[in-house]
Design a protein around this motif. Structure first.
Motif, mmCIF file in Angstrom:
data_model
loop_
_atom_site.group_PDB
_atom_site.id
_atom_site.type_symbol
_atom_site.label_atom_id
_atom_site.label_comp_id
_atom_site.label_asym_id
_atom_site.label_seq_id
_atom_site.Cartn_x
_atom_site.Cartn_y
_atom_site.Cartn_z
ATOM 1 N N ALA A 156 76.730 77.459 113.201
ATOM 2 C CA ALA A 156 76.088 76.605 114.203
ATOM 3 C C ALA A 156 76.459 77.012 115.622
ATOM 4 O O ALA A 156 75.671 76.817 116.548
ATOM 5 C CB ALA A 156 76.473 75.150 113.979
ATOM 6 N N ALA A 157 77.651 77.542 115.799
ATOM 7 C CA ALA A 157 78.108 77.925 117.136
ATOM 8 C C ALA A 157 79.119 79.053 117.000
ATOM 9 O O ALA A 157 79.727 79.234 115.957
ATOM 10 C CB ALA A 157 78.736 76.725 117.846
ATOM 11 N N ARG A 158 79.287 79.771 118.099
ATOM 12 C CA ARG A 158 80.259 80.875 118.118
ATOM 13 C C ARG A 158 80.791 81.009 119.532
ATOM 14 O O ARG A 158 80.084 80.732 120.499
ATOM 15 C CB ARG A 158 79.627 82.170 117.612
ATOM 16 N N ARG A 159 82.045 81.428 119.628
ATOM 17 C CA ARG A 159 82.634 81.641 120.954
ATOM 18 C C ARG A 159 83.734 82.688 120.855
ATOM 19 O O ARG A 159 84.359 82.861 119.812
ATOM 20 C CB ARG A 159 83.153 80.355 121.567
ATOM 21 N N ILE A 160 83.950 83.348 121.972
ATOM 22 C CA ILE A 160 85.004 84.349 122.067
ATOM 23 C C ILE A 160 86.210 83.700 122.726
ATOM 24 O O ILE A 160 86.099 83.110 123.798
ATOM 25 C CB ILE A 160 84.527 85.563 122.891
ATOM 26 N N ILE A 161 87.354 83.815 122.089
ATOM 27 C CA ILE A 161 88.603 83.290 122.649
ATOM 28 C C ILE A 161 89.321 84.400 123.401
ATOM 29 O O ILE A 161 89.801 84.194 124.509
ATOM 30 C CB ILE A 161 89.489 82.694 121.537
ATOM 31 N N ASP A 162 89.419 85.582 122.805
ATOM 32 C CA ASP A 162 90.003 86.754 123.450
ATOM 33 C C ASP A 162 89.063 87.926 123.187
ATOM 34 O O ASP A 162 88.920 88.370 122.053
ATOM 35 C CB ASP A 162 91.394 87.048 122.894
ATOM 36 N N GLY A 163 88.411 88.420 124.237
ATOM 37 C CA GLY A 163 87.406 89.468 124.105
ATOM 38 C C GLY A 163 87.938 90.883 124.113
ATOM 39 O O GLY A 163 87.159 91.834 124.001
ATOM 40 N N ASP A 164 89.251 91.055 124.240
ATOM 41 C CA ASP A 164 89.842 92.390 124.217
ATOM 42 C C ASP A 164 89.693 92.986 122.820
ATOM 43 O O ASP A 164 89.986 92.328 121.819
ATOM 44 C CB ASP A 164 91.317 92.302 124.612
ATOM 45 N N GLU A 165 89.234 94.227 122.732
ATOM 46 C CA GLU A 165 88.956 94.828 121.425
ATOM 47 C C GLU A 165 90.184 94.848 120.514
ATOM 48 O O GLU A 165 90.105 94.508 119.338
ATOM 49 C CB GLU A 165 88.413 96.244 121.587
ATOM 50 N N ALA A 166 91.327 95.220 121.024
ATOM 51 C CA ALA A 166 92.531 95.340 120.199
ATOM 52 C C ALA A 166 93.043 93.980 119.714
ATOM 53 O O ALA A 166 93.580 93.869 118.613
ATOM 54 C CB ALA A 166 93.627 96.064 120.968
ATOM 55 N N ASP A 167 92.876 92.949 120.534
ATOM 56 C CA ASP A 167 93.395 91.615 120.205
ATOM 57 C C ASP A 167 92.279 90.596 120.022
ATOM 58 O O ASP A 167 92.474 89.402 120.266
ATOM 59 C CB ASP A 167 94.326 91.132 121.319
ATOM 60 N N PHE A 168 91.113 91.038 119.590
ATOM 61 C CA PHE A 168 89.940 90.172 119.533
ATOM 62 C C PHE A 168 90.202 88.915 118.717
ATOM 63 O O PHE A 168 90.759 88.962 117.618
ATOM 64 C CB PHE A 168 88.742 90.915 118.933
ATOM 65 N N ILE A 169 89.788 87.774 119.280
ATOM 66 C CA ILE A 169 89.796 86.494 118.562
ATOM 67 C C ILE A 169 88.476 85.798 118.877
ATOM 68 O O ILE A 169 88.133 85.590 120.038
ATOM 69 C CB ILE A 169 90.969 85.580 118.977
ATOM 70 N N GLU A 183 76.440 91.872 114.674
ATOM 71 C CA GLU A 183 76.443 90.510 115.200
ATOM 72 C C GLU A 183 76.329 89.459 114.107
ATOM 73 O O GLU A 183 75.515 89.567 113.194
ATOM 74 C CB GLU A 183 75.289 90.332 116.187
ATOM 75 N N ILE A 184 77.148 88.418 114.205
ATOM 76 C CA ILE A 184 77.073 87.257 113.327
ATOM 77 C C ILE A 184 76.086 86.296 113.977
ATOM 78 O O ILE A 184 76.325 85.805 115.078
ATOM 79 C CB ILE A 184 78.455 86.604 113.147
ATOM 80 N N GLU A 185 74.988 86.056 113.296
ATOM 81 C CA GLU A 185 73.901 85.269 113.872
ATOM 82 C C GLU A 185 74.107 83.773 113.677
ATOM 83 O O GLU A 185 74.568 83.341 112.622
ATOM 84 C CB GLU A 185 72.575 85.657 113.226
ATOM 85 N N THR A 186 73.707 82.996 114.682
ATOM 86 C CA THR A 186 73.705 81.544 114.525
ATOM 87 C C THR A 186 72.469 81.147 113.716
ATOM 88 O O THR A 186 71.521 81.920 113.585
ATOM 89 C CB THR A 186 73.694 80.830 115.897
ATOM 90 N N ASN A 187 72.496 79.941 113.193
ATOM 91 C CA ASN A 187 71.407 79.384 112.381
ATOM 92 C C ASN A 187 71.128 80.243 111.140
ATOM 93 O O ASN A 187 69.992 80.316 110.687
ATOM 94 C CB ASN A 187 70.135 79.200 113.208
ATOM 95 N N THR A 188 72.156 80.887 110.631
ATOM 96 C CA THR A 188 72.043 81.754 109.468
ATOM 97 C C THR A 188 73.143 81.385 108.482
ATOM 98 O O THR A 188 74.260 81.057 108.881
ATOM 99 C CB THR A 188 72.181 83.231 109.899
#
Length: 158
Positions: free
Chosen positions: A64-77, A123-128
């Motif tokens: 339903a929703a998605r968000r980036i907490i840490d956008g750094d590639e090595a430490d991605f969350i 990409e992880i799609e919303t509404n899927t």
């Protein structure tokens, strides 16, 4: 002769059923097959039990929703909101949800920072709808209830 063949078949079938039981038992030791998104969304004690016992869960639902907490590639969350629900008659709906935590470089690029005309195949799609296997690592208290936070180990579009 027929008795010998039947005896051999019986022994072989017994061996197959014993060996089939062992992998299932091993799987049920690490994966809670009784836990469902509905069960954990309505029972905070179950969320705590799953977290404390470090057993994996398997859920299906819609992102339903998605968000980036840490956008750094090595430490991605990243974090996804997985929801599901059910109708009660024609006028009432129950909604169940959990939060999915994506950690590490393998998930980098699965949540875009902004919408693009060309979608990244990762990409992880919303509404899927997705199938997820993960470990309950926390619980989140909100106005509408207590929801599990799941560290994702496997995620697949269904």
């Amino acid at each position: 002769m027929l008795r010998s063949v039947l005896l051999v078949l019986l022994i072989a079938l017994c061996g197959i059923s014993v060996s089939a039981e062992t992998p299932f038992q091993a799987l049920s030791d690490i994966l809670d097959l009784e836990a469902s998104l509905k069960a954990v969304s309505t029972d905070p004690a179950l969320i705590e039990e799953l977290r404390d016992n470090q057993r994996l869960v398997l859920f299906t639902g819609t992102i339903a929703a998605r968000r980036i907490i840490d956008g750094d590639e090595a430490d991605f969350i990243g974090e996804l909101e997985l929801i599901d629900g059910e109708w009660h008659g024609t006028s009432a709906v129950s909604m169940y949800k959990s939060y999915l935590r994506l950690e590490g470089p393998r998930y980098y690029g699965t949540i875009p920072e902004r919408r693009s005309r060309r979608q990244d195949p990762r990409e992880i799609e919303t509404n899927t709808r997705y199938l997820v296997i993960g470990e309950v690592i926390d619980l989140r208290r909100e106005d509408r209830g207590v929801f599990p936070v799941i560290n994702v180990m496997f995620l697949r579009r269904i």
